[in-house]
Motif scaffolding. Sequence first.
Motif, mmCIF file in Angstrom:
data_model
loop_
_atom_site.group_PDB
_atom_site.id
_atom_site.type_symbol
_atom_site.label_atom_id
_atom_site.label_comp_id
_atom_site.label_asym_id
_atom_site.label_seq_id
_atom_site.Cartn_x
_atom_site.Cartn_y
_atom_site.Cartn_z
ATOM 1 N N ASP A 37 4.358 2.078 -1.072
ATOM 2 C CA ASP A 37 4.476 2.168 -2.670
ATOM 3 C C ASP A 37 3.576 2.498 -3.588
ATOM 4 O OD1 ASP A 37 7.222 0.910 -1.969
ATOM 5 O OD2 ASP A 37 6.175 -1.068 -2.255
ATOM 6 N N GLU A 38 2.498 2.354 -3.327
ATOM 7 C CA GLU A 38 1.072 2.923 -4.385
ATOM 8 C C GLU A 38 0.695 3.811 -4.272
ATOM 9 O OE1 GLU A 38 -2.981 -0.213 -3.842
ATOM 10 O OE2 GLU A 38 -1.558 -1.620 -4.015
ATOM 11 N N ILE A 39 0.741 4.357 -2.983
ATOM 12 C CA ILE A 39 0.830 5.639 -2.179
ATOM 13 C C ILE A 39 2.051 6.526 -3.103
ATOM 14 C CG2 ILE A 39 0.823 7.668 -0.636
ATOM 15 C CD1 ILE A 39 -1.260 5.101 1.152
ATOM 16 N N THR A 40 3.040 6.030 -2.957
ATOM 17 C CA THR A 40 4.741 6.469 -3.401
ATOM 18 C C THR A 40 4.244 7.017 -4.809
ATOM 19 O OG1 THR A 40 5.760 5.002 -3.482
ATOM 20 C CG2 THR A 40 5.860 5.560 -1.214
ATOM 21 N N GLU A 41 3.951 5.904 -5.459
ATOM 22 C CA GLU A 41 3.840 5.617 -6.987
ATOM 23 C C GLU A 41 2.413 7.021 -7.561
ATOM 24 O OE1 GLU A 41 2.298 2.901 -10.951
ATOM 25 O OE2 GLU A 41 3.439 2.198 -8.683
ATOM 26 N N ARG A 42 1.999 7.062 -6.738
ATOM 27 C CA ARG A 42 0.811 8.593 -6.588
ATOM 28 C C ARG A 42 0.971 9.645 -7.246
ATOM 29 N NH1 ARG A 42 -3.656 5.881 -4.216
ATOM 30 N NH2 ARG A 42 -2.974 6.140 -1.860
ATOM 31 N N GLU A 43 2.449 9.639 -6.272
ATOM 32 C CA GLU A 43 2.653 10.807 -5.089
ATOM 33 C C GLU A 43 4.175 11.298 -5.555
ATOM 34 O OE1 GLU A 43 2.780 11.602 -0.981
ATOM 35 O OE2 GLU A 43 0.726 11.017 -0.550
ATOM 36 N N ASP A 44 4.823 10.206 -6.913
ATOM 37 C CA ASP A 44 5.691 10.168 -7.877
ATOM 38 C C ASP A 44 7.093 10.404 -6.783
ATOM 39 O OD1 ASP A 44 7.393 10.474 -9.826
ATOM 40 O OD2 ASP A 44 7.300 13.082 -10.263
ATOM 41 N N LYS A 45 6.828 9.748 -5.613
ATOM 42 C CA LYS A 45 7.912 9.538 -5.216
ATOM 43 C C LYS A 45 8.857 8.395 -5.314
ATOM 44 C CE LYS A 45 6.186 13.528 -2.208
ATOM 45 N NZ LYS A 45 5.819 13.598 -0.455
ATOM 46 N N THR A 80 0.947 -1.144 -0.315
ATOM 47 C CA THR A 80 0.221 0.390 -0.201
ATOM 48 C C THR A 80 0.803 1.679 -0.124
ATOM 49 O OG1 THR A 80 -1.988 -0.784 1.464
ATOM 50 C CG2 THR A 80 -1.577 1.340 0.996
ATOM 51 N N LYS A 113 9.163 8.833 0.866
ATOM 52 C CA LYS A 113 7.904 8.964 1.880
ATOM 53 C C LYS A 113 8.459 8.443 3.190
ATOM 54 C CE LYS A 113 3.108 9.796 2.366
ATOM 55 N NZ LYS A 113 2.708 10.878 1.974
#
Length: 152
Positions: free
Chosen positions: A22-30, A20, A35
């Motif tokens: 990793d999904e958040i970081t991908e969405r935030e381009d980080k 989860t 993160k």
Amino acid sequence: MDHDPSSRVSFGCPDELLETLDEITEREDKNRSEKLRELVQKEVEAKGDLDEPQPVLPDDERLAEAYRMLHERASARHKSKRRVKLETAKNKLYDNTTPKSASAVLDEIIKPLESEGYVSVWAGNQHVWVIVPPMRYTDGEDIVDAGEKAVA
């Protein structure tokens, strides 16, 4: 936030939590490290003044944020009790993580806060109120009332 790799931290974490994240970081381009540094920075900023008494909050972060918001909103005085209308509280506490139903905020946020002793719900003549007692603080070991905040 500048990155100085002078210290490294390693810890265990459940796979589903990391997925989860990793999904958040991908969405935030980080990346994951960016993160995690951001989250640590927020935590230190929120709780890092160790010389000041800290508020006593629920362990669950969602409930802690809800309690903070209710404490800020509770302003109408009634026989010296801070309170906020239940409907106002429900509207302020609703967000995308709470299922959209009439009782979701009540069942998932207000009732758990009530069961832990942070708020109480009271039916008046015209409105249902959420009673929010004064914030309690810890001075390192003891819990003190807001008016008795001691420097640790």
